[in-house]
Design an enzyme around this catalytic site. Structure first.
Site, mmCIF file in Angstrom:
data_model
loop_
_atom_site.group_PDB
_atom_site.id
_atom_site.type_symbol
_atom_site.label_atom_id
_atom_site.label_comp_id
_atom_site.label_asym_id
_atom_site.label_seq_id
_atom_site.Cartn_x
_atom_site.Cartn_y
_atom_site.Cartn_z
ATOM 1 N N PRO A 1 0.670 -1.055 0.026
ATOM 2 C CA PRO A 1 -0.204 -0.193 -0.271
ATOM 3 C C PRO A 1 0.709 1.118 0.199
ATOM 4 C CG PRO A 1 -0.858 -1.582 1.765
ATOM 5 C CD PRO A 1 0.769 -1.957 0.930
ATOM 6 N N PRO A 2 0.198 2.536 -0.576
ATOM 7 C CA PRO A 2 0.973 3.704 -0.361
ATOM 8 C C PRO A 2 1.175 4.612 1.184
ATOM 9 C CG PRO A 2 -1.100 4.156 -1.659
ATOM 10 C CD PRO A 2 -0.761 2.027 -0.655
ATOM 11 N N GLY A 3 2.862 4.559 0.804
ATOM 12 C CA GLY A 3 3.302 5.545 1.946
ATOM 13 C C GLY A 3 3.592 4.167 3.102
ATOM 14 N N THR A 4 4.176 2.592 2.816
ATOM 15 C CA THR A 4 4.229 1.999 3.920
ATOM 16 C C THR A 4 6.173 1.560 3.985
ATOM 17 O OG1 THR A 4 4.433 0.160 1.734
ATOM 18 C CG2 THR A 4 2.573 0.371 3.228
ATOM 19 N N GLY A 5 6.681 2.245 2.851
ATOM 20 C CA GLY A 5 8.356 2.377 2.835
ATOM 21 C C GLY A 5 8.927 1.993 1.777
ATOM 22 N N HIS B 1 -27.110 11.576 17.517
ATOM 23 C CA HIS B 1 -27.175 10.581 16.499
ATOM 24 C C HIS B 1 -25.731 10.200 17.145
ATOM 25 C CE1 HIS B 1 -25.742 9.648 11.741
ATOM 26 N NE2 HIS B 1 -24.736 9.560 12.727
ATOM 27 N N GLU B 2 -24.312 10.774 17.508
ATOM 28 C CA GLU B 2 -22.877 9.684 18.124
ATOM 29 C C GLU B 2 -23.993 9.117 19.736
ATOM 30 O OE1 GLU B 2 -20.866 10.147 16.692
ATOM 31 O OE2 GLU B 2 -21.981 11.619 15.316
ATOM 32 N N HIS C 1 -24.574 5.909 18.498
ATOM 33 C CA HIS C 1 -23.187 4.992 17.926
ATOM 34 C C HIS C 1 -22.528 4.829 19.335
ATOM 35 C CE1 HIS C 1 -22.445 5.557 13.843
ATOM 36 N NE2 HIS C 1 -22.752 6.626 14.009
ATOM 37 N N ASP D 1 -22.814 6.643 7.301
ATOM 38 C CA ASP D 1 -22.429 5.528 7.955
ATOM 39 C C ASP D 1 -23.512 4.363 6.913
ATOM 40 O OD1 ASP D 1 -22.085 6.727 10.128
ATOM 41 O OD2 ASP D 1 -23.507 7.460 10.799
#
Length: 661
Positions: free
Chosen positions: A238-242, A460-461, A464, A535
């Site tokens: 994946p992007p950014g993994t080094g 709403h929160e 959750h 959601d």
């Protein structure tokens, strides 16, 4: 002595074609200025003075140039001895064989001048010689004739010198060097500060690339047993993994020439340039072997061939790929040249590129786990002035799913937040604020929101938070806020378990918790809103994945319609019938509605606690885990290893379920 001779040779000026150009220009100017000595001699006079000299009998000869309307006057010997004519004859810069005139002047109309001249001459006893002449600039005319050819030859020489890589910039730097490779060379003379010490985590991948460096440093260690040095290694992840960082470390550690470039460096608007650059790159690498070539984002040229039926728009890219395939493992051999490449889209690469003999090794660089995240934090914390009691274990647990690039961004953002608040060191709260900032976006406390909307967001929160607290497999909640952040009006922050295998009950509990926000609106207000967009998007994707990818639906059975290669043979058609498509749609809808009804039932049973939590959220705007424990009590099924420690109860967390859009 040999060195002295070498120095003498080096001191000798090198021949340059510009010398010839300079000599030609100097000769031209010299001929123009000094070539016509007759035109340079004689003092200037006027027509009236000339007629006086003529009437006095001082003129021996008159040379009239008709095309330039200039007359040259030659005096008699007696006249030259007169006082008034002693300064008439000027000495030329270049000595002349022919006699020079004493005077010269310009006349107007030739006919009038000639009539006046004849009138005066008729009265003279000794008549002067009158000559008419027409002058032409032979050298100037010749130069004008051949000048276009000189310019054409000069331009041709200039172009040929540029195309042959001569003066005027390195390879690829000029339009005429377009076929040259754009690879940047790193060798012993180039300082590369990145080493394997700077690459935290990635132990397996690091071991593989370290072995590649050893292949080139000590080839006999591996070849004595009959083994062959691998042709190439592909870093996938994946992007950014080094991936690029690993390549930089190889460039810093390897004591061999390292050619670095991007896949897009081969792409150009001119036909044949990509293949030419591939040839030039491998030619340079072979000349400096043993060497390493690193191609970042190889999917720019390595995409599978023959997938585009719309004429030959990709012919140039395919030609470049064909040349790369030939260079890596073709009829010719590339001794001791190893190709490293990186991509996050290995599924679209051409099969011929992925076969053994070209990229012999595929090294998967995955997202770091908790232990590796701790190591990455320790690397990026080195340059920061951090608090002494900063716990890297805590930071690594608060950032599940973060890549190495994300962690670097968290550290930098934490330092900026600490500086913005006037702190002398970066502490734990700065890092938690940085995580919130990166995941949720920038806080917008001054955003205009009506009291009714704020109340809806709070319930709403709270919905959750309530549902996730009641379910066994839902991610433990850390913080709930109704402060607008980014595009969301509120957010619930969770600390999910890092699972390698996910079971159906775990996915269903997560879906139920995600639907808790809309369910709370239904329970409290009796109506729903558009605030559950994110959601619903998440839940729909999860339900579709359960049915069509993971085979977790009893009605569909143990089937998957997922193509991991990314090269579906079905094109624009579905890999199932219309009857199955209807069944899939119904199954997805049933799963979501079942979890929604489940969330509504949970909230109906705990309506008083939901209301209490929402009122506290309206009052404080941000609540943490201890507020839920006070209202609901401790979670009976909370696992010890996933529990957030009580001393960290007032701190924020990490991955978020953003609601209230």
């Amino acid at each position: 002595m040999a060195n002295d001779k070498k120095n003498i040779k080096e001191k000798k000026p090198k021949f340059s074609p510009y010398w010839i150009y300079g000599i030609l220009i100097a000769l031209f100017l010299g001929f123009q200025l000094f070539g016509d000595s007759s035109s340079s001699g004689g003092s200037k006079t006027t027509t009236s003075d000339f007629f006086k000299f003529l009437a006095n009998g001082d003129v021996e000869k008159i040379d009239i140039v008709k095309n330039t309307r200039v007359a040259r006057v030659y005096l008699t010997d007696e006249a030259e001895s007169k006082e008034e004519h002693k300064s008439s004859k000027q000495q030329p810069f270049i000595p002349s064989v022919s006699a020079l005139p004493n005077y010269k002047f310009e006349f107007g109309d030739l006919q009038n001048f000639e009539n006046r001249l004849n009138e005066i001459i008729e009265d003279l006893d000794t008549k002067p010689v009158v000559e008419f002449d027409t002058e032409t600039d032979t050298f100037g005319n010749l130069l004008i004739g051949i000048l276009p050819f000189i310019l054409l030859i000069g331009v041709w020489i200039f172009i040929m010198r540029r195309m042959s890589g001569g003066a005027g910039g390195g390879a690829g730097g000029q339009i005429f060097n377009i076929g040259k490779s754009k690879a940047k060379l790193f060798d012993q003379n180039t300082e590369v500060k990145t080493s394997f010490k700077d690459v935290a985590g990635l132990e397996g991948a690091k071991e593989e690339v370290q072995e590649i460096v050893d292949f080139l440093k000590f080839p006999e260690k591996y070849t004595t047993l009959g083994g062959k040095i691998p042709k190439g290694a592909l870093l996938v992840g994946p992007p950014g993994t080094g991936k690029t960082l690993l390549a930089k470390a190889v460039a810093g550690e390897a004591k061999v020439p390292f050619f670095s470039l991007s896949g897009s460096d081969f792409v150009e608007m001119f036909v044949g340039v990509g293949a030419s650059r591939v040839r030039d790159l491998f030619k340079q690498a072979k000349e400096k072997s043993p060497s390493i070539i690193f191609i970042d984002e190889i999917d720019a040229i390595g995409r599978a061939r023959g997938k585009n039926a719309m004429s030959g728009s990709n012919d140039e890219r395919e030609n470049t790929l064909n040349q790369l395939l030939t260079e890596m493992d073709g009829f010719g051999t590339n001794t001791n040249v190893i190709v490293l490449a990186a991509t996050n889209r290995a599924d679209i690469l051409d099969k011929a590129l992925m076969r053994a003999g070209r990229f012999d090794r595929q090294i998967y660089v995955d997202l770091p786990d908790v232990r590796e995240r701790k190591e990455i934090f320790e690397v990026h914390l080195r340059p920061l002035k951090k608090a002494k009691d900063l716990d890297t274990d805590f930071l690594s647990k608060q950032t599940p799913g973060f890549s190495g690039a994300d962690i670097a961004n968290v550290c930098n953002e934490a330092a900026l937040i600490a500086a913005r608040n006037g702190k002398k060191e970066v502490d734990k709260q700065d890092f938690l604020d940085a995580v919130d900032r990166i995941i949720g976006g920038l806080e917008k406390k001054n955003k205009i929101i009506t009291p009714s909307e704020k109340k809806a967001v709070a319930f709403h929160e709270a919905g959750h938070a309530t549902v996730s607290w009641m379910l066994e497999h839902a991610a433990p909640l850390v913080k709930v806020t109704i402060v607008p952040r980014g595009r969301s009006l509120g957010a619930a922050w969770y600390l999910p378990e890092e699972r390698l295998i996910v079971r159906p009950e775990q996915m269903l509990d997560e879906m139920c918790a995600a639907l808790g926000g809309r369910a709370a609106e239904q329970v409290i207000f009796g109506k729903i809103s558009t605030g559950a967009l994110s959601d619903l998007e998440k839940v729909t994707k999860q339900a579709r994945a359960m049915v069509t990818i993971y085979g977790l639906s009893d009605k569909i059975g143990n089937l998957t319609y997922y193509d991991s290669s990314g090269q579906s043979e079905y094109g624009f058609t579905k890999p199932y019938s219309e009857q199955t498509a209807e069944l899939i749609d119904k199954e997805i809808s049933d799963i979501i509605e079942e979890q929604y009804d489940r969330a509504v039932a949970l909230l109906e049973a705990n309506k008083d606690k939901l209301t209490e939590l929402a009122e506290e959220l309206l009052d404080k705007e941000v609540i943490f885990k201890d507020n839920l424990e006070r209202i609901f009590g401790k979670r009976a099924f909370e696992k010890e290893e996933a529990e957030v420690k009580s001393e960290e109860k007032t701190e924020g967390s990490e991955t978020t379920e953003v609601s209230g859009k």
